[in-house]
Motif scaffolding. Structure first.
Motif, PDB file in Angstrom:
ATOM      1  N   GLY A 165       3.869   2.544   8.730  1.00 52.16           N
ATOM      2  CA  GLY A 165       2.591   3.043   9.224  1.00 52.16           C
ATOM      3  C   GLY A 165       1.511   2.972   8.163  1.00 52.16           C
ATOM      4  N   GLY A 166       0.311   3.415   8.529  1.00 52.57           N
ATOM      5  CA  GLY A 166      -0.802   3.370   7.589  1.00 52.57           C
ATOM      6  C   GLY A 166      -1.462   4.730   7.471  1.00 52.57           C
ATOM      7  N   PRO A 167      -2.329   4.902   6.485  1.00 48.86           N
ATOM      8  CA  PRO A 167      -2.736   3.910   5.484  1.00 48.86           C
ATOM      9  C   PRO A 167      -1.650   3.730   4.419  1.00 48.86           C
ATOM     10  CG  PRO A 167      -3.766   6.019   5.025  1.00 48.86           C
ATOM     11  CD  PRO A 167      -3.038   6.187   6.325  1.00 48.86           C
TER      12      PRO A 167
ATOM     13  N   ASP B  21      -2.131  -4.579  -2.185  1.00 52.77           N
ATOM     14  CA  ASP B  21      -2.751  -4.828  -0.889  1.00 52.77           C
ATOM     15  C   ASP B  21      -2.930  -3.527  -0.128  1.00 52.77           C
ATOM     16  OD1 ASP B  21      -2.871  -7.787  -0.971  1.00 52.77           O
ATOM     17  OD2 ASP B  21      -0.700  -7.583  -1.135  1.00 52.77           O
ATOM     18  N   ALA B  22      -4.169  -3.296   0.305  1.00 48.64           N
ATOM     19  CA  ALA B  22      -4.508  -2.062   1.013  1.00 48.64           C
ATOM     20  C   ALA B  22      -4.527  -2.310   2.517  1.00 48.64           C
ATOM     21  CB  ALA B  22      -5.880  -1.558   0.547  1.00 48.64           C
ATOM     22  N   VAL B  23      -3.866  -1.427   3.252  1.00 47.83           N
ATOM     23  CA  VAL B  23      -3.800  -1.511   4.711  1.00 47.83           C
ATOM     24  C   VAL B  23      -4.324  -0.205   5.283  1.00 47.83           C
ATOM     25  CG1 VAL B  23      -2.277  -1.841   6.700  1.00 47.83           C
ATOM     26  CG2 VAL B  23      -1.786  -3.030   4.557  1.00 47.83           C
ATOM     27  N   GLY B  24      -5.253  -0.307   6.236  1.00 51.13           N
ATOM     28  CA  GLY B  24      -5.883   0.874   6.806  1.00 51.13           C
ATOM     29  C   GLY B  24      -4.989   1.613   7.783  1.00 51.13           C
ATOM     30  N   ILE B  25      -5.484   2.741   8.254  1.00 48.88           N
ATOM     31  CA  ILE B  25      -4.721   3.565   9.184  1.00 48.88           C
ATOM     32  C   ILE B  25      -4.495   2.854  10.513  1.00 48.88           C
ATOM     33  CG2 ILE B  25      -6.718   4.736  10.233  1.00 48.88           C
ATOM     34  CD1 ILE B  25      -5.040   7.362   9.987  1.00 48.88           C
ATOM     35  N   ASP B  26      -5.367   1.871  10.825  1.00 48.30           N
ATOM     36  CA  ASP B  26      -5.237   1.102  12.063  1.00 48.30           C
ATOM     37  C   ASP B  26      -4.471  -0.204  11.864  1.00 48.30           C
ATOM     38  OD1 ASP B  26      -7.084  -0.196  10.503  1.00 48.30           O
ATOM     39  OD2 ASP B  26      -8.566  -0.493  12.100  1.00 48.30           O
TER      40      ASP B  26
ATOM     41  N   LYS C  92      -2.205  12.319  -0.364  1.00 49.68           N
ATOM     42  CA  LYS C  92      -0.870  12.530   0.199  1.00 49.68           C
ATOM     43  C   LYS C  92      -0.643  11.724   1.463  1.00 49.68           C
ATOM     44  CE  LYS C  92      -2.206  16.666   2.833  1.00 49.68           C
ATOM     45  NZ  LYS C  92      -1.921  18.103   3.067  1.00 49.68           N
ATOM     46  N   TYR C  93      -1.723  11.200   2.074  1.00 51.49           N
ATOM     47  CA  TYR C  93      -1.579  10.424   3.308  1.00 51.49           C
ATOM     48  C   TYR C  93      -1.341   8.933   3.049  1.00 51.49           C
ATOM     49  CZ  TYR C  93      -3.390  14.576   5.704  1.00 51.49           C
ATOM     50  OH  TYR C  93      -3.569  15.841   6.186  1.00 51.49           O
ATOM     51  N   VAL C  94      -1.652   8.454   1.870  1.00 50.02           N
ATOM     52  CA  VAL C  94      -1.525   7.029   1.564  1.00 50.02           C
ATOM     53  C   VAL C  94      -0.127   6.753   1.024  1.00 50.02           C
ATOM     54  CG1 VAL C  94      -2.432   5.082   0.257  1.00 50.02           C
ATOM     55  CG2 VAL C  94      -3.990   6.861   1.059  1.00 50.02           C
ATOM     56  N   LYS C  95       0.661   5.991   1.773  1.00 48.06           N
ATOM     57  CA  LYS C  95       1.990   5.615   1.309  1.00 48.06           C
ATOM     58  C   LYS C  95       1.850   4.421   0.363  1.00 48.06           C
ATOM     59  CE  LYS C  95       3.896   6.780   5.849  1.00 48.06           C
ATOM     60  NZ  LYS C  95       2.596   6.829   6.552  1.00 48.06           N
ATOM     61  N   VAL C  96       2.657   4.395  -0.663  1.00 49.23           N
ATOM     62  CA  VAL C  96       2.645   3.273  -1.614  1.00 49.23           C
ATOM     63  C   VAL C  96       4.047   2.667  -1.652  1.00 49.23           C
ATOM     64  CG1 VAL C  96       2.160   2.508  -3.956  1.00 49.23           C
ATOM     65  CG2 VAL C  96       0.834   4.393  -2.966  1.00 49.23           C
TER      66      VAL C  96
END
Length: 257
Positions: A122-124, A137-142, A216-220
């Motif tokens: 999932g994102g972000p 590489d950054a991926v948005g919540i959508d 805390k919402y951004v997974k790496v």
């Protein structure tokens, strides 16, 4: 079975799927001078060693960042597997919105990783791929691809240090116990490994801020050949997934078959 092939500058990583199950995966050296026949015989030998037959492969998908092999491996696929492969590139259905100034500039491996990361976690999210180069590489919540960062990889830096200095030796890339080295080899290892850990965490910190989500919402997610060496000490990396790219190729295949 589905054969997925990820061609990088240093290694070719490939595997076979039955449905969504990855049965086997392998890593060989990328060699731009090998012919399609040499690759065909190598794949055949690896398959036989594992009790597989190339005749059991029904489809092939290839992602490559090495232009000379963009002809060699599809030719190998046609000659030895009798299959016209899917090659990740323009015209392939990815299902991802690429928010890059020129979407065609984005490496196939980065798009494959973004698709796989979003599908699995999932994102972000941010994906750190530690290979010949290190890409972020950054991926948005959508699920849209937002862009990223490219830096020289740890192996490139190690080789440059050896080639461009008169007295420093070529060393094994390994993590020393302490940052302060007591000999030249440990000092170089410390600079390479801890230096890259610091760089990765600083870039991740800046990217998370620019993505404008709560930290805390951004997974790496970390992947690539050096992911375990560098990522275990990072304060931002949550998951190490060494097979992220292969899974992404399977997903793109499902969207295009």
């Amino acid at each position: 079975m589905l054969l997925v092939i990820d061609v990088g500058n240093t290694n070719i990583v490939f595997g076979v799927y039955r449905g969504k199950e990855l049965l086997y995966n392998w890593r060989i050296t990328s060699d731009k001078d090998r012919t399609s026949d040499e690759y065909g015989l190598l794949f055949d030998q690896i398959f036989k060693f594992n009790g597989l037959r190339i005749q059991d492969v029904k489809d092939i998908i290839i992602s490559s960042v090495v232009p000379p092999l963009m002809h060699t491996l599809p030719t190998m696929s046609r000659r030895y597997f009798n299959i016209e492969p899917i090659v990740v590139g323009p015209g392939i259905k990815t299902g991802i919105d690429i928010k890059y100034d020129n979407p065609k500039e984005v490496g196939a491996d980065r798009i494959v990783n973004a698709i796989s990361g979003y599908e699995k976690y999932g994102g972000p999210l941010i994906i750190v791929d530690s290979g010949t180069a290190i890409t972020f590489d950054a991926v948005g919540i959508d699920g849209s691809y937002l862009g990223g960062v490219i830096t020289p990889g740890i192996k490139i830096s190690s080789e440059a240090l050896f080639l461009r200095t008169a007295k420093l030796p070529k060393v094994e890339i390994a993590k020393p116990e302490k940052v302060i080295g007591k000999n030249t080899v440990n000092s170089i290892q410390s600079g390479l490994v801890y230096g890259y850990i610091g760089m990765i965490d600083y870039i991740l910190e800046k990217m998370i801020r620019e993505m404008d989500y709560k930290e805390k919402y951004v997974k790496v997610i970390a992947t690539g050949g050096f992911s375990s060496l560098i990522s275990n000490a990072s304060k931002y990396i949550d998951i190490i997934d060494g097979l992220l790219t292969l899974e992404g190729l399977r997903i793109i295949y499902e969207r295009n078959r």
